[in-house]
Design a protein around this motif. Structure first.
Motif, PDB file in Angstrom:
ATOM      1  N   GLU A   8       0.686  -1.214  -0.014  1.00  9.02           N
ATOM      2  CA  GLU A   8       0.041  -0.062  -0.077  1.00  9.02           C
ATOM      3  C   GLU A   8       0.754   1.191  -0.108  1.00  9.02           C
TER       4      GLU A   8
ATOM      5  N   LYS B 199       0.993   4.136  -3.020  1.00 10.07           N
ATOM      6  CA  LYS B 199       0.603   5.113  -2.794  1.00 10.07           C
ATOM      7  C   LYS B 199       1.773   6.341  -3.053  1.00 10.07           C
TER       8      LYS B 199
ATOM      9  N   SER C  44       4.616   7.671   3.774  1.00  8.40           N
ATOM     10  CA  SER C  44       4.413   8.305   2.326  1.00  8.40           C
ATOM     11  C   SER C  44       5.287   7.747   1.558  1.00  8.40           C
TER      12      SER C  44
END
Length: 1111
Positions: free
Chosen positions: A161, A165, A199
């Protein structure tokens, strides 16, 4: 002694020579960003860095830059507007190719906009089908610049994930080992422990694992979904299309999207079939994403094809929620799948026993297709689990399949071959004509019948409609103008000809010009190579709609003439049984008895034959010729090209025709090779046939590609009358054929014994090609009868082969392998550069050297030019704007990339743009030499004495100023490079104070220089150096001296043995000479003793001679 020593050393020495090597590097960077992998894209040229601009860069294009800089995946592309214009590089997105640097596409310009790119620093996905899929690689230590594969055991869903992202993709959809290839060393040594909110992957915690390898099949393969959605509709499968890119959701601009394009989005969202594409207006204009349909229809992901834009028009799509057809040939065909339980999102196959014709009618209506035409188990593949457990019980009037009643069947499996396969017909019709097979085509879409607009339709495209309506062959395509624009269906010819269904290609539009088609009612040719060839089929009874094959015994030449005329084709050229396949039932039962003047086959009289079968090989196969001619020229093989179509002779318009296209006409007219294509402008526009070059080159007949238009530009062609090359790889290569007697129109092969190099020069010149490069028997196939009977005796200066003198030879045959095969070179060159491998490209065509203009060239095309000139690979191709347009040659990039020769792809035109190329073999090869006391060695083999000083000199002929030389050394156990030295007077000297055994090996000089802001290098041949020991030389000298003494001593003993007999005068002289040699070699007798001995011997000889005379 010295000469013997030299001879011995030359026998010992050996060397090796290799070809020169060339390389180049390109300066590209991202400046002003947070790292070397983000910022303004800049390219260096002429010592100056300039930014790059272009309006249509996508992530797919940016990925080429990211790979070139060894950065990670491309994440964003933006255009930044500055306060004023400044010099920039225009680099077209369409030019950029993965295997070339972006520098290869640059051209100068001015703009206030510049491109800024962001590539990920530390993460990338490789070998995937898009930028959001591939094998995961990570790089944390920026110093060593090594990318590491990640092992499956060290990576989980939360880690995935974070990666998706960080790359700007959607959520992970597939995480599987070795999905995109095995791990490559090195392997990442730590286990990632992401929580999912980070992030970037390297922001995650990690273990201190020391894993160095990864088991087979365990390298992380990751697929991230597309960040796409439909909003504002009745369901998640309908509404305005939005895409998240660069962290921002924006709507997608409406452009030329068809249902075929929309289907990609529907599949991505796991919705059903695409049923509508609409336009929604939003005021004022707002920022949105533009997605090029041509980009993602080629297999790229939606996100990869995005570029920023501003517009009023938003794209609205509707996909079905619960029904779809998969694995079909169109959106209206495939294996049926249904999804009834929206919560589990699973699609279920349907079993044939649970589905009937009425159910099929509902499905076809729900999909907005025509009526069901085929319903058959496993037509589009076997059932896949799960299987729907209910039997549908539709009445046929329902608007959706799930509105139908159903039983409570508990079926969980479906027998092999029983999964429902469905084909719905096209909702198309022809209206306003004399029959159901003529008129304006209309297509029903979203419940509404609308006409199809006139655009670029040809007979080849119209044939698709005729087949769909079960009519005969396409006969005409016309334009019908209306007083005002109205809503229409625009259907692109290219889309239809690619194999897509008409409905899949529909784009809504407003237009005042409508399309009119005519298909024959009762006659068609099937399985042919064009609309004017095929197996003949006839339909007379319109009620049963069955096409019947015709038997050869019931059809003759006059019947064929009527059929060819009815179809709008030329005269019949071939009439042969089973030429295009065997007969298929039913068989036509009557014998045609045409007189030849009838306008339609069914107007002919016929017998009452009751034939029901046709013997194998007897079904009528017919080929009609092209109604084409050249008029107004010096011969039947030159002039204005005219085509008879729809009963009318019209000239063909000049457009993008090249010699390759013209060659099709020359072959059709049985003329020789194509030698020129010219444009003739008339005073005003007139009705013409527009024939696209790419249609003809795809193998279609000229007539099939014709479109009606009005233009003042007319096409003039010239084919040779008497010479052609056949079966070659270009128009300048092939087996030579000659035709001199125009009355019998027979082409003759030429035998190798009757043809030489001077004859070949004349042929190549006559064809407009370069000088002959290969002349070889049977290079392009064996001779075919008849044979040319004379020997050519050209002087080499004649303008045509038949102008040459010839012998009266009566040769009628040619031995196998002896038919003349000729290859002429390409008449192409580069001028204005500092090397023959750089400069402006020029091509000689129709006797004239002209500059070559840009027509969508890219580095892949430029590579063809560099190979043809034997200049290595392409480094760059640039467009230069001149002050005014001039006459030049256009060479179509697409034509060249198909494998055609440059000359075959030429058209004439005006343009201010010219092309400049740089090829990798720009530099000539440097020279290498050794300076020492032993200057008698060969060029590639040199010897020096151990302990002596020697110098290796590198030099190059003056070509470019400056540069440097590097000396490379290799031996059996070591290799090294000596420090670069700047070139002084185009040379450099590498000094060695004392030769040692370690200096023995192979040396080469590598010359480096910057040209056009590219770093080029070229390498010399290898020079082999041997280091000799002086003691070894002394020992060799002694051995040689002893050998000589032994030979002389043996000879002296031999002559002494023979002294028992009286020698003749000649023998005495020989013995005297031998004694002198032995004495000198041994150093035994002084000069006085030698004189006395010689006098004594001479006296004895005289006495012997006197005795012999007395006797």
């Amino acid at each position: 002694m010295d000469h013997l020593l030299v001879l011995l050393l030359l026998l010992w020495s050996s060397g090796l020579q290799i070809e020169g090597k060339h390389s180049s590097t390109e300066p590209v960077r991202l400046a002003g960003g947070n790292s070397r992998c983000s910022g303004t894209l800049e390219v260096k040229d002429g010592g100056e860095w300039k930014p790059v601009d272009d309006f249509e860069w996508t992530l797919k294009t940016a990925a080429v830059v990211c790979r070139e800089l060894d950065c990670g995946s491309a994440v964003s592309v933006r255009q930044r507007e500055e306060t004023s214009k400044r010099p920039i590089w225009w680099i077209s997105s369409s030019c950029v190719q993965p295997e070339f640097s972006v520098r290869a596409c640059e051209r100068t310009g001015y703009s206030r906009n510049v491109l800024t790119l962001t590539c990920s620093d530390s993460v990338r996905l490789v070998n995937g089908t898009s930028l959001c899929s591939g094998r995961l690689e990570v790089k944390s230590d920026q110093s060593n610049q090594l990318w590491s594969s990640v092992c499956e055991a060290d990576f989980d869903q939360q880690d995935a994930e974070v990666v998706c992202k960080g790359l700007g993709c959607g959520a992970p959809s597939v995480l599987q080992g070795a999905l995109y290839g095995e791990a490559e060393a090195p392997v990442w040594t730590k286990e990632f422990q992401c929580e999912g909110h980070e992030s970037a992957l390297l922001d995650c915690r990690s273990s201190g694992s020391t894993r160095n390898t990864c088991s087979p099949g365990k390298a992380v393969g990751l697929t991230c979904s597309e960040p796409v959605r439909l909003v504002g509709g009745d369901s998640r499968c309908a509404g305005t299309l939005e895409l998240k890119h660069q962290g921002e959701w924006r709507p997608v601009r409406y452009s030329d999207w068809s249902l075929k394009t929309a289907a990609v989005v529907c599949r991505e969202l796991d919705c059903g079939s695409a049923v509508s594409v609409g336009k929604r207006i939003k005021s004022p204009a707002s920022p949105l994403w533009k997605i090029f349909p041509s980009c993602f229809q080629s297999g790229s992901a939606l996100r990869d094809c995005v570029t920023p834009d501003v517009s009023f028009y938003l794209l609205a799509l509707t996909c079905l929620d619960s029904v779809r057809l998969v694995n079909g040939t169109s959106l209206c065909s495939g294996r049926l799948e249904v999804k009834s339980d929206q919560s589990n999102q699973l699609w279920s196959s349907v079993c044939e026993a649970d589905f009937d014709q009425q159910d099929a009618e509902v499905v076809c209506r729900e999909l907005d297709c025509g009526a069901p035409s085929v319903l058959q188990g496993a037509l589009y593949g076997e059932a896949e689990a799960p299987v729907l457990t209910k039997e549908f019980q539709c009445e046929g009037l329902e608007s959706a399949l799930l509105d139908c009643r159903s039983s409570g069947s508990t079926r969980n499996t479906c027998s092999p071959g029983k999964a429902v396969g469905l084909t719905c017909s096209e909702p198309v019709r022809l209206v306003g004509g004399d029959s159901r097979c003529a008129g304006t085509p209309e297509l029903k879409h979203q419940g509404e019948w609308r006409p199809v607009s006139y655009s670029d339709w040809s007979l080849k495209t119209a044939a698709v409609v005729c087949r769909e309506l079960d009519c005969g062959s396409a006969v005409s395509v016309r334009e019908r103008g209306e007083s005002s624009a109205r809503p229409v269906r625009r259907i692109g010819s290219d889309c239809v000809q690619s194999g897509s269904a008409l409905r899949d290609c529909v784009i809504s539009d407003f237009f005042s010009k409508l399309l009119d088609l005519t298909c024959s009612d009762s006659v068609r040719l099937v399985n042919g190579t064009s609309l004017c060839s095929g197996r003949l089929e006839v339909k007379s009874d319109q009620s049963n709609q069955l096409w019947s094959t015709v038997c050869e015994a019931d059809f003759d030449q006059q019947d064929a003439e009527v059929v060819c005329r009815e179809l709008g084709c030329g005269a019949p050229s071939v009439l042969q049984g089973a030429l295009y396949g065997e007969a298929e039932a039913p068989v036509w039962t009557k014998e045609f008895q045409c007189e030849g003047h009838e306008s339609a086959l069914l107007d002919c009289r016929s017998s009452g034959s009751t034939r029901n079968t046709c013997s194998p090989g007897k079904a009528v196969g017919l080929t009609c010729s092209e109604s084409v001619r050249l008029v107004g020229g010096d011969s039947r093989c030159a002039g204005t090209l005219e085509l008879k179509h729809q009963g009318e002779w019209r000239p063909v318009s000049y457009s993008d025709w090249s010699l390759k296209t013209a060659a099709v006409v020359c072959r059709e007219l049985d003329c020789g090779s194509a030698v020129s294509v010219r444009e003739r402008e008339e005073s005003s526009a007139r009705p013409v046939w527009l024939i696209r070059s790419d249609c003809v080159q795809s193998g279609s007949a000229l007539r099939d590609c014709g479109m009606s238009a009005d233009f003042p530009f007319i096409l003039n062609l010239t084919c040779l009358n008497s010479v052609r090359l056949v079966n070659g790889t270009s128009l300048c290569s092939g087996r030579l054929e000659v035709k001199s007697d125009q009355s019998n129109q027979l082409w003759s092969s030429v035998c190798e014994a009757d043809f030489d190099q001077q004859d070949a020069e004349v042929v190549c010149r006559e064809l407009g090609c370069g000088a002959p490069s290969v002349l070889q028997g049977a290079l392009y196939g064996e001779a075919e009868a008849p044979m040319w009977t004379k020997e050519f005796q050209c002087g080499g200066r004649e303008s045509a082969l038949l102008d040459c003198r010839s012998s009266g030879s009566t040769r009628n045959t040619c031995s196998p392998g002896k038919a003349v095969g000729v290859t002429c070179s390409e008449p192409v060159r580069m001028v204005g550069g500092d090397s023959r491998c750089a400069g402006t490209l020029e091509l000689k065509h129709q006797g004239e050297w002209r500059t070559v203009s840009e027509t969508y060239w890219n580095p892949k095309t430029a590579a063809v030019v560099c190979r043809e000139l034997d200049c290595g690979s392409a480094v760059s191709v640039r467009q230069r704007e001149e002050s005014s347009a001039r006459l030049l040659w256009r060479i179509w990039s697409k034509c060249l990339q198909s494998g055609s020769a440059m000359r075959d792809c030429v058209t004439s035109g005006y343009s201010p743009s010219v092309l400049s190329f740089t090829c990798s073999d720009l530099l000539i090869l440097p020279q290498i030499s050794v300076s020492s006391s032993m200057d008698w060695a060969s060029d590639s083999q040199q010897q020096v004495l151990r302990g002596s000083a020697f110098t290796i000199r590198c030099s190059i002929q003056p070509q470019y100023p400056g540069g440097s030389f590097q000396l490379t050394f290799t031996s059996s156990n070591t290799a090294r490079n000596y420090t670069n030295q700047l070139a002084v007077n185009h040379s450099a000297h590498f000094l060695f104070s004392a030769a040692e055994p370690a200096h023995q090996g192979s040396y080469s000089c590598v010359y480096h220089v910057e040209v056009f802001s590219y770093n080029f290098s070229s390498e010399s041949r290898l020079l082999s150096l041997t280091v000799l020991d002086p003691l070894v030389l002394i020992r060799v000298g002694i051995l040689l001296l002893m050998s000589v003494l032994l030979v002389i001593t043996a000879l002296r003993l031999h002559f002494k043995v023979r002294r028992g007999r009286q020698p003749g005068r000649q023998e005495i002289i020989e013995l005297d000479q031998l004694d002198l040699c032995v004495s000198a070699a041994e150093g035994g007798l002084d000069e006085e003793e030698e004189a006395l001995k010689a006098e004594s011997d001479l006296g004895g000889a005289k006495s012997a001679d006197a005795n012999a005379m007395n006797d």
